[in-house]
Write an enzyme that holds these catalytic residues in place. Structure first.
Site, PDB file in Angstrom:
ATOM      1  CG  ASP A 486      -1.410   1.771   1.713  1.00  0.00           C
ATOM      2  OD1 ASP A 486      -3.086   1.292   0.313  1.00  0.00           O
ATOM      3  OD2 ASP A 486      -1.171   1.665   1.970  1.00  0.00           O
ATOM      4  CD  GLU A 541      -2.307   2.446  -3.305  1.00  0.00           C
ATOM      5  OE1 GLU A 541      -3.925   2.483  -3.098  1.00  0.00           O
ATOM      6  OE2 GLU A 541      -1.610   2.775  -1.987  1.00  0.00           O
TER       7      GLU A 541
END
Length: 792
Positions: A486, A541
């Site tokens: 993330d 990401e």
């Protein structure tokens, strides 16, 4: 609305000759259609036809634990174009390992007090009569260890990136410096820590280590002046088990077994470390804790000593599946995976949701919010305990059971892991763990993310190995098959990607705003993952489009397998705000295909981000309040519903068809889940006195109404069946990873898009009123094409 692609060729596409010329002379009729054709040697194929007046959502044919360990508490049972301005002056970064932290992972301890390594157990056990010496569970773990490779290849030259993208030659100064810093860090780890394998196994040294004679507890807290271990086991007596300060700021205490041979700390009891720090006396959850829970009526979490008896430990029964060539990911959250307004469990997810995912045709499940996080509404992104699976959903062994069941079903299990930041919490997190601002994080403003209200790691220090070791822990102990990292954009730049519009100029990637420490950290992380666990998948990401992001580390890249193609959902939201006649086919196609050569992407039309309160899902953008009253098949539909269902299907299919080498869907969106996600929350009072209303801590919109997608009397059922057909279609033809990719038409007048991928020919009609027949479509191969799916 319409799209079309004419003559645009992907970087990997082979030269194609069309067997018939695409023409505009096709006869026209009212209505809109979308088609997809496929061809194999047996002349099988597929055509999908979508109408803006679709009223028959069922027309698509489809192939088809018991307790939380807190006293008194119980739980429920789960290439872009670049600006070639030369910028060879790279941002400097000091990656030297300080003497204070060097050697942290190799410090020797008293004999008999350190847990034996897996390799040592293998050698010792296999020299004896194994059947008589160890249990069947131990034998299985031994065999698992023997099968694991334990070698990370040495660094390569790091020069192939210039062959892949000659435009990078103008930035050699920056990129070669980056690779040199990576090699220096590898050399330091090899010299002082015994290599990346040993370095990644810090969890076998720090925290609680059980041996035949007792338990050793170690913690790195250089800022502490005094430390002691307290808990239920010693009646929270701070004088009972005072810790000793060793080299490099490591604190240690050994607790011998009880007189009867039982462990000195009972399984399931609460533990904390009390320290005298520069900030005062504080009680903290051990940084390497493997389980933590929130007792009823309490706010801070408690660390739990988790070491169940051998006979109670979950033993994996099923081999991990190999990573598929085409990755189709079902993004999920255990807690909100129930149709009921409650927090769901690992066990329920295992029994109810995993079979659904397999039946839908996905081959990987990505699970959010695994790392423990004290604030449920953070969606798991404000991590407090990095080695502990969230206790809201069950026990660690119940999570292992979930993963084993997924493997039995042939599903990869990917963990949504957070290394971009950490919770601000002091009492139950890593923030100011030893009483200093710079323990694991940057000090001052650089160590705080002003938008996320969280702490930022100092990736240039060897002490950050705590989160690098975490990955080895999840891969080894829980058998996760990989990670979705993330917030990688926030890691890679000192501006964290905030208020920055990336244009594709290489000056934006290779300058002083790049966090070189974080780049080297990511390279080491991917080196470790792919060296020690070759089948593991790493997805990053990144919204910036960082070049070399998905190039192997050996070749000079960052080393991820996939990048999340984050521009796609933003583009769909932008387009859905326009009138139908203003949809630009070329704009859509450009967004879907704008990715770097040889760097794989996971495409998605929407993820959990678009489902959160304050945003809208695609279905809600398209159908809005009509979804409340007109989704029953026995009632009249509306033009908004008909248009919305057709476009919902088409958007998802063209995203899968053109957007990348992998595909992702957030749970429930496959059938157009209504409304949004809103975690339970109370009113929030801001410093300026303004009050943000809560939802009275309701779970009503923090669940997934799978019953809607299963109901044969609702239009949701047809949307779910279409998504299922998409997944099975890709499984059969593997078009997402085909070398042959060619866009033959993007017609702004007819609103037609035609492209080939593999043996498939996709034809989309996004016109809001017109449908066509006898429409000529060019194809690479002569032969007969068969209609597999039709959307009319």
């Amino acid at each position: 609305m319409a799209f079309a692609l004419a003559g645009i060729r992907f970087p990997t596409a082979q030269t194609a000759r069309l067997s018939s010329r695409s023409g505009l002379e096709g006869k026209r009729r009212t209505g809109a259609s979308f088609s997809l054709l496929s061809r194999k040697k047996r002349f099988a194929g597929i055509i999908l036809t979508g109408s803006s007046c679709d009223t028959d959502p069922t027309s698509t044919t489809v192939a088809a634990s018991d307790s939380v360990l807190v006293p008194g508490a119980e739980s429920d049972d789960l290439s872009s174009s670049t600006d070639m301005i030369s910028d060879t002056e790279a941002a400097s970064s000091n990656l030297q390992v300080s003497q204070e932290t060097t050697g942290l992972m190799t410090e020797e301890s008293e004999a008999g007090q350190t847990s034996i390594s897996s390799e040592f157990i293998c050698e010792e056990s296999m020299d004896e009569d194994v059947e008589g010496a160890v249990s069947s569970q131990a034998i299985k773990r031994i065999m698992d260890v023997q099968e694991k490779p334990r070698f990370v290849p040495p660094p390569g030259t790091g020069q192939r990136i210039y062959e892949i993208d000659p435009s990078l030659n103008g930035y050699r100064g920056h990129l070669d410096y980056r690779y040199d810093q990576y090699k220096k860090m590898r050399e330091t780890i090899d010299q002082y820590e015994g290599g990346l394998d040993a370095f990644s196994r810090g969890y076998e040294k720090f925290g609680f280590q059980r041996s035949a004679n007792g338990i050793t507890y170690r913690e790195w807290a250089p800022g502490a002046k005094w430390a002691t271990l307290i808990g239920d086991f010693n009646n929270w007596n701070p004088n009972a088990d005072v810790m000793t300060r060793k080299e490099y700021g490591v604190w240690e205490v050994f607790l011998p077994n009880n007189a009867d041979g039982s462990p000195p700390i009972p399984h399931g009891s609460r533990v904390k470390i009390r320290m005298d720090t520069p900030s005062g006396i504080k009680d903290s959850i051990p940084a390497w804790i493997k389980f933590s829970v929130q007792a009823p009526g309490e706010i801070p979490y408690n660390g739990i000593y988790y070491d169940p008896p051998e006979e109670e430990k979950y033993v994996f029964q099923h081999a991990q599946p190999k990573a598929p060539k085409s990755l189709r990911i079902y993004e999920s959250h255990v807690g909100m995976s129930s149709p009921e307004p409650k927090i769901n469990t690992y066990a329920s997810f295992r029994d109810d949701v995993l079979p659904r995912i397999q039946r839908l045709g996905y081959n990987a499940v990505q699970i959010m919010a695994i790392q423990e996080h004290s604030y449920y509404g953070s969606f798991g992104y404000h991590v407090t305990n990095f080695f502990a699976p969230s206790s809201r959903f069950g026990t660690p062994d119940e999570l292992k059971s979930l993963i084993d069941r997924a493997h039995e079903l042939g599903l990869l299990v990917l963990m949504d892991i957070v290394h971009s930041h950490a919770s601000n919490n002091v009492l139950d997190g890593l923030n100011q763990f030893d009483g200093t601002d710079s323990h694991y994080f940057h000090s001052g403003s650089r160590g705080h993310h002003w938008m996320w209200d969280s702490r930022l790691f100092n990736y240039g220090s060897c002490k950050i190995s705590i989160i690098q070791c975490e990955m080895g822990w999840w891969l080894e102990e829980y058998k996760f098959d990989g990670f979705r990292f993330d917030g990688v954009t926030s890691m890679m730049y000192t501006h964290h990607g905030l208020a920055v519009g990336f244009t594709g100029s290489y000056n934006e990637y290779f300058g002083y705003a790049t966090d070189m420490d974080a780049m080297v950290y990511l390279m080491l992380v991917n080196d470790m993952i792919h060296g020690l666990y070759p089948e593991a998948v790493a997805i990053g990401e990144d919204v910036s489009g960082m070049p070399t992001f998905c190039i192997p580390v050996q070749d000079g890249g960052v080393g991820f397998d996939y990048r999340l193609h984050m521009a796609i959902p933003d583009k769909w939201i932008e387009i859905m705000k326009l009138k139908d006649e203003d949809w630009k086919m070329g704009d859509i196609v450009h967004t879907l295909t704008n990715r770097r050569w040889l760097e794989k992407c996971v495409a998605y039309a929407e993820s959990h981000d678009q489902a959160l309160v304050g945003d809208k899902t695609i279905a809600f953008w398209l159908m809005d309040k009509d979804m409340y009253d007109f989704m029953a098949l026995d009632l009249p539909s509306t033009p908004r519903i008909d248009r919305g269902i057709a476009l919902h299907k088409m958007i998802r299919l063209i995203t899968m068809g053109l957007g990348g080498e992998g595909y992702l869907n957030f749970m429930g969106n496959e059938f157009g889940h209504p409304e949004w996600i809103d975690f339970p929350r109370g009113d929030q009072r801001l410093p300026n006195g303004k009050v943000i209303p809560g939802n009275n801590y309701s779970y009503d919109k923090c669940r997934r109404r799978f019953d809607l997608g299963d109901a044969d009397y609702l239009r949701y059922r047809g949307m779910q069946e279409f998504d299922q057909a998409m997944q099975h279609l890709e499984e059969e033809y593997g078009f997402m990873t085909s070398d042959h990719q060619y866009i033959s038409r993007k017609d702004e007048r007819d609103k037609i898009i035609v492209f080939e991928r593999g043996d498939m020919v996709f034809v989309f009609n996004f016109h809001w009123t017109n449908s066509y027949f006898d429409y000529r479509v060019g194809c690479l191969k002569l032969g007969k094409y068969k209609l597999q799916i039709q959307l009319i």
